[in-house]
Design a protein around this motif. Structure first.
Motif, PDB file in Angstrom:
ATOM      1  N   ALA A 198      28.798   6.631   4.114  1.00 15.97           N
ATOM      2  CA  ALA A 198      28.331   7.840   4.710  1.00 15.97           C
ATOM      3  C   ALA A 198      26.905   8.108   4.249  1.00 15.97           C
ATOM      4  CB  ALA A 198      29.057   8.985   4.276  1.00 15.97           C
ATOM      5  N   ASP A 199      26.384   7.387   3.034  1.00 11.61           N
ATOM      6  CA  ASP A 199      25.035   7.918   2.819  1.00 11.61           C
ATOM      7  C   ASP A 199      24.217   6.832   3.474  1.00 11.61           C
ATOM      8  OD1 ASP A 199      26.326   5.562   1.578  1.00 11.61           O
ATOM      9  OD2 ASP A 199      24.727   5.401  -0.119  1.00 11.61           O
ATOM     10  N   VAL A 200      24.547   5.941   3.997  1.00 13.80           N
ATOM     11  CA  VAL A 200      23.962   5.073   4.917  1.00 13.80           C
ATOM     12  C   VAL A 200      23.743   5.590   6.244  1.00 13.80           C
ATOM     13  CG1 VAL A 200      23.637   2.864   5.883  1.00 13.80           C
ATOM     14  CG2 VAL A 200      24.431   2.871   3.594  1.00 13.80           C
ATOM     15  N   PHE A 201      24.889   5.989   7.020  1.00 16.96           N
ATOM     16  CA  PHE A 201      24.826   6.249   8.342  1.00 16.96           C
ATOM     17  C   PHE A 201      24.860   7.916   8.614  1.00 16.96           C
ATOM     18  CE2 PHE A 201      26.998   2.162   8.339  1.00 16.96           C
ATOM     19  CZ  PHE A 201      26.171   1.533   9.326  1.00 16.96           C
ATOM     20  N   LYS A 202      24.981   8.753   7.614  1.00 18.85           N
ATOM     21  CA  LYS A 202      24.770  10.115   7.570  1.00 18.85           C
ATOM     22  C   LYS A 202      25.636  10.796   8.883  1.00 18.85           C
ATOM     23  CE  LYS A 202      20.259  10.057   5.372  1.00 18.85           C
ATOM     24  NZ  LYS A 202      20.760   8.884   4.429  1.00 18.85           N
ATOM     25  N   PRO A 203      26.962  10.568   8.945  1.00  6.59           N
ATOM     26  CA  PRO A 203      27.637  11.150   9.820  1.00  6.59           C
ATOM     27  C   PRO A 203      27.666  12.591   9.883  1.00  6.59           C
ATOM     28  CG  PRO A 203      28.954  10.592   8.166  1.00  6.59           C
ATOM     29  CD  PRO A 203      27.759   9.850   7.799  1.00  6.59           C
ATOM     30  N   TYR A 204      27.622  13.219   8.832  1.00  6.37           N
ATOM     31  CA  TYR A 204      27.778  14.647   9.025  1.00  6.37           C
ATOM     32  C   TYR A 204      26.381  15.517   9.404  1.00  6.37           C
ATOM     33  CZ  TYR A 204      31.764  13.464   5.890  1.00  6.37           C
ATOM     34  OH  TYR A 204      33.013  13.031   5.520  1.00  6.37           O
TER      35      TYR A 204
END
Length: 266
Positions: A198-204
């Motif tokens: 999630a820190d790579v793709f930043k879904p939120y």
């Protein structure tokens, strides 16, 4: 009923096709979204389906990776009608914003000899939140997913053998969807990336879910079979294994991470 996943990727993918799928019952097909271009014809052909045989289409929302392929479908259908090479009628279902946009874009991009068949043989039908219509010989209920971006609808359709399949669009779950998604035999849900990345793709920040989010949700909803799509493609070579490894411990049902053109008997 058969489900064919024509594309599994999010808007930015290049290693797979954008998210869209086909439901088939007997000779009838329902295309849900069209991906980002005329690649929709390649995907349908690879699935063994003539685009001319797709007479029902549902468009969830106006984002380019969902609607542009539908414009190509409209062009080919209307062109075929104008040339006397397409028999019968076809229908595109969508909420009012998308219906208006499709009508406007057809008027701007296609010739008058083609667009004269709009409403006469190619029907643009607006669906309302909570409306139910017959599709593929079953009942399909449409619902507003409560998007924080462009207005977006999902749908739930009864299955010939009982139960239902629900498509929740490509955003995180909203409580207004619960009456449709609860207890689904099959649930299609977006999973933008692994929670561990999630820190790579930043879904939120992009208003999307992780694999872990989708699997926890499906367990809470009592879903039997969960299909994850609308993913990134940087992990494409190992996506199925990686997503399954993260999600399976969090979900008690059957978890599927399909490749493009994978099919499911419902």
């Amino acid at each position: 009923m058969k489900l064919t996943i024509l594309g599994t990727g999010n808007a930015a993918v290049t290693e797979c096709y954008n998210t869209c799928f086909l439901l088939t019952e007997g000779p009838g097909h329902l295309l849900v979204d069209g991906g980002g271009g005329n690649g929709i014809f390649r995907q349908l052909k690879a699935a063994g389906v003539r685009w001319q045989d797709v007479r029902s289409i549902f468009v969830t929302h106006k984002h380019l990776d969902h609607i542009t392929g539908i414009l190509w479908m409209m062009r080919m259908i209307l062109q075929g009608m104008a040339r006397g090479q397409y028999e019968g009628e076809a229908t595109i279902y969508s909420h009012k914003e998308v219906t208006g946009l499709l009508r406007t874009m057809a008027g701007l991009l296609l010739s008058e000899k083609e667009t004269r068949f709009l409403d006469e043989r190619l029907h643009l039908v607006t669906v309302e939140d909570g409306e139910s219509l017959p599709l593929l010989g079953q009942r399909a209920g449409f619902f507003d997913i409560g998007s924080t971006k462009a207005a977006q609808f999902g749908f739930s359709i009864t299955l010939p053998g009982g139960g239902k399949l629900t498509c929740c669009g490509d955003e995180p779950f909203n409580e207004r969807e619960r009456p449709y998604a609860q207890g689904s035999r099959w649930l299609l849900h977006e999973a933008f990336c692994l929670a561990s990345q999630a820190d790579v793709f930043k879904p939120y920040q992009k208003h999307h879910s992780t694999v872990a989010d989708a699997c926890r949700l499906a367990r809470e909803l009592g879903v039997e079979n969960l299909i994850l799509y609308h993913t990134e493609d940087k992990n494409i070579a190992r996506r199925k294994a990686l997503y399954t490894a993260e999600g399976a411990p969090l979900f008690s049902g059957s978890l599927f991470v399909p490749e493009d053109l994978e099919t499911f008997e419902l």
